[in-house]
Design an enzyme around this catalytic site. Structure first.
Site, PDB file in Angstrom:
ATOM      1  N   HIS A  52      31.909   0.173 -44.005  1.00  0.00           N
ATOM      2  CA  HIS A  52      31.751   1.611 -44.300  1.00  0.00           C
ATOM      3  C   HIS A  52      30.390   1.861 -44.923  1.00  0.00           C
ATOM      4  O   HIS A  52      29.649   0.929 -45.227  1.00  0.00           O
ATOM      5  CB  HIS A  52      32.905   2.138 -45.150  1.00  0.00           C
ATOM      6  CG  HIS A  52      32.949   1.627 -46.561  1.00  0.00           C
ATOM      7  ND1 HIS A  52      33.204   0.325 -46.871  1.00  0.00           N
ATOM      8  CD2 HIS A  52      32.767   2.257 -47.744  1.00  0.00           C
ATOM      9  CE1 HIS A  52      33.192   0.166 -48.181  1.00  0.00           C
ATOM     10  NE2 HIS A  52      32.914   1.326 -48.745  1.00  0.00           N
ATOM     11  N   HIS A  54      29.065   3.124 -47.777  1.00  0.00           N
ATOM     12  CA  HIS A  54      28.640   3.184 -49.187  1.00  0.00           C
ATOM     13  C   HIS A  54      27.484   2.221 -49.467  1.00  0.00           C
ATOM     14  O   HIS A  54      27.433   1.126 -48.905  1.00  0.00           O
ATOM     15  CB  HIS A  54      29.836   2.891 -50.107  1.00  0.00           C
ATOM     16  CG  HIS A  54      30.784   4.048 -50.200  1.00  0.00           C
ATOM     17  ND1 HIS A  54      32.100   3.909 -50.573  1.00  0.00           N
ATOM     18  CD2 HIS A  54      30.590   5.372 -49.968  1.00  0.00           C
ATOM     19  CE1 HIS A  54      32.692   5.106 -50.563  1.00  0.00           C
ATOM     20  NE2 HIS A  54      31.797   5.999 -50.189  1.00  0.00           N
ATOM     21  N   ASP A  56      26.680   0.187 -51.812  1.00  0.00           N
ATOM     22  CA  ASP A  56      26.943  -1.196 -52.244  1.00  0.00           C
ATOM     23  C   ASP A  56      27.433  -2.076 -51.092  1.00  0.00           C
ATOM     24  O   ASP A  56      27.677  -3.264 -51.277  1.00  0.00           O
ATOM     25  CB  ASP A  56      27.926  -1.239 -53.430  1.00  0.00           C
ATOM     26  CG  ASP A  56      29.303  -0.683 -53.094  1.00  0.00           C
ATOM     27  OD1 ASP A  56      29.375   0.398 -52.464  1.00  0.00           O
ATOM     28  OD2 ASP A  56      30.309  -1.321 -53.460  1.00  0.00           O
ATOM     29  N   HIS A  57      27.537  -1.507 -49.889  1.00  0.00           N
ATOM     30  CA  HIS A  57      27.946  -2.276 -48.711  1.00  0.00           C
ATOM     31  C   HIS A  57      26.845  -2.364 -47.647  1.00  0.00           C
ATOM     32  O   HIS A  57      26.946  -3.190 -46.740  1.00  0.00           O
ATOM     33  CB  HIS A  57      29.219  -1.669 -48.106  1.00  0.00           C
ATOM     34  CG  HIS A  57      30.375  -1.719 -49.060  1.00  0.00           C
ATOM     35  ND1 HIS A  57      31.459  -2.546 -48.883  1.00  0.00           N
ATOM     36  CD2 HIS A  57      30.576  -1.075 -50.237  1.00  0.00           C
ATOM     37  CE1 HIS A  57      32.289  -2.398 -49.906  1.00  0.00           C
ATOM     38  NE2 HIS A  57      31.776  -1.509 -50.741  1.00  0.00           N
ATOM     39  N   HIS A 108      39.483   5.553 -47.725  1.00  0.00           N
ATOM     40  CA  HIS A 108      38.405   5.420 -48.721  1.00  0.00           C
ATOM     41  C   HIS A 108      37.195   6.225 -48.235  1.00  0.00           C
ATOM     42  O   HIS A 108      36.652   7.049 -48.955  1.00  0.00           O
ATOM     43  CB  HIS A 108      38.078   3.939 -48.884  1.00  0.00           C
ATOM     44  CG  HIS A 108      36.939   3.637 -49.807  1.00  0.00           C
ATOM     45  ND1 HIS A 108      36.995   3.881 -51.161  1.00  0.00           N
ATOM     46  CD2 HIS A 108      35.714   3.118 -49.572  1.00  0.00           C
ATOM     47  CE1 HIS A 108      35.844   3.509 -51.712  1.00  0.00           C
ATOM     48  NE2 HIS A 108      35.044   3.044 -50.776  1.00  0.00           N
ATOM     49  N   ASP A 130      36.617  -1.744 -48.604  1.00  0.00           N
ATOM     50  CA  ASP A 130      37.207  -1.115 -49.789  1.00  0.00           C
ATOM     51  C   ASP A 130      38.524  -0.414 -49.468  1.00  0.00           C
ATOM     52  O   ASP A 130      38.890   0.578 -50.104  1.00  0.00           O
ATOM     53  CB  ASP A 130      36.237  -0.075 -50.388  1.00  0.00           C
ATOM     54  CG  ASP A 130      35.068  -0.724 -51.108  1.00  0.00           C
ATOM     55  OD1 ASP A 130      35.064  -1.955 -51.274  1.00  0.00           O
ATOM     56  OD2 ASP A 130      34.149   0.023 -51.512  1.00  0.00           O
ATOM     57  N   HIS A 168      35.662  -6.218 -53.605  1.00  0.00           N
ATOM     58  CA  HIS A 168      35.446  -6.091 -55.055  1.00  0.00           C
ATOM     59  C   HIS A 168      36.431  -6.962 -55.830  1.00  0.00           C
ATOM     60  O   HIS A 168      37.580  -7.119 -55.422  1.00  0.00           O
ATOM     61  CB  HIS A 168      35.622  -4.639 -55.525  1.00  0.00           C
ATOM     62  CG  HIS A 168      34.545  -3.716 -55.061  1.00  0.00           C
ATOM     63  ND1 HIS A 168      33.375  -3.526 -55.756  1.00  0.00           N
ATOM     64  CD2 HIS A 168      34.448  -2.942 -53.955  1.00  0.00           C
ATOM     65  CE1 HIS A 168      32.611  -2.657 -55.107  1.00  0.00           C
ATOM     66  NE2 HIS A 168      33.234  -2.285 -54.002  1.00  0.00           N
TER      67      HIS A 168
HETATM   68 FE    FE Z   1      32.452  -0.797 -52.561  1.00  0.00          FE
HETATM   69 ZN    ZN Z   2      33.159   1.861 -50.883  1.00  0.00          ZN
END
Ligand code: FE
Ligand code: ZN
Length: 257
Positions: A52, A54, A56-57, A108, A130, A168
């Site tokens: 996805h 985001h 942090d990915h 998410h 996530d 995570h």
């Molecule tokens: Fe994340």
């Molecule tokens: Zn995420």
């Protein structure tokens, strides 16, 4: 095949799968830990799988693509810097000689996908981003409770032995909430002890398995009487249907400290 969670940021894992020569990485939010690992192990990066959009990915995508010429796959219905091959439910890809099936798992984010491989050294494997965490699930940033419940149902229907690679390390805080929902779940108490021991040694609690999550994860257990009852205790206005129970549990988790 070797499966390694590279720690990144506060609590992310960048999952690497490799055969001693070639590697793939999932959701590289940061390129540096991946590049350092490839160098140390003498690996060539062949493939990058994205679940996805985001930051942090995907934060390490451009650097890794330039540094390694790895091929990138990601969700069709999200905006992610290319070039990448766009995937949606029912697609399959081959990376490191392994076949991964693509599952749409909105909730998410609205275009979130997961990657399932039916057998790596005899065991199935899931990269779920996530969507599913050990003891929990992703926050509903873009999707509805009905979408997330359907996505989690899809993941719960995979073989019990499936290794679940979440992105995570939220396990202990998730389990604290899970115990508030199901204080009498003996397996949950037992699993919490195991995870506390792992974290005390600074070891990951992941991967989990689908079988394990079905026993301890309240978001996969919203159809159980005990969980539905806990939801109604928390919010007496919860209607008696699966989606409403799920929505109450998710909202309760958002407020839980
Ligand atoms: Fe994340
Ligand atoms: Zn995420």
């Amino acid at each position: 095949m070797n499966l390694i969670p590279l720690p990144a940021f506060q609590d992310n894992y960048l999952w690497v799968l490799h055969d001693g020569q070639r590697a793939l990485v999932v959701d590289p939010g940061d390129a540096q830990p991946v590049l350092a690992f490839l160098r140390r192990e003498g690996l060539q990066l062949d493939a990058i799988l994205v679940t996805h959009h985001h930051p942090d990915h995907i934060g390490g995508l451009d650097v890794l693509r330039d540094a390694t010429a790895a091929r990138v796959w990601g969700p069709a219905r999200e905006t992610i810097p290319g070039p990448l091959t766009k995937l949606t439910d029912g697609d399959s890809i081959t990376a490191l000689g392994l076949r991964f099936e693509v599952l749409d798992v909105p909730g998410h984010t609205s275009g979130h996908i997961a990657y399932y491989c039916a057998g790596i050294d005899g065991t199935p494997l899931l990269f779920c981003g996530d969507t599913l965490f050990s003891g929990g699930c992703g926050r509903l940033f873009e999707g509805t409770p009905a979408q997330m419940l359907a996505s989690l149902d899809k993941l719960a229907s995979l073989p019990g032995a499936t290794r679940v690679c979440c992105t995570h390390e939220y396990t202990l805080s998730n389990l604290k909430f899970a115990r508030a929902v199901e204080p009498h779940n003996a397996e949950l108490i037992h699993y919490t002890q195991r995870c506390e021991e792992l974290r005390a040694q600074n070891l990951p609690t992941l991967p989990s398995t689908i079988e394990q999550e079905k026993q301890i994860n309240p978001f996969l257990r919203t159809r159980l009487a005990a969980v539905a009852q806990a939801a109604r205790m928390h919010d007496a206005a919860t209607p008696p249907d699966d989606v409403a129970v799920f929505a109450t549990i998710r909202q309760w988790k958002n407020e839980f400290k």
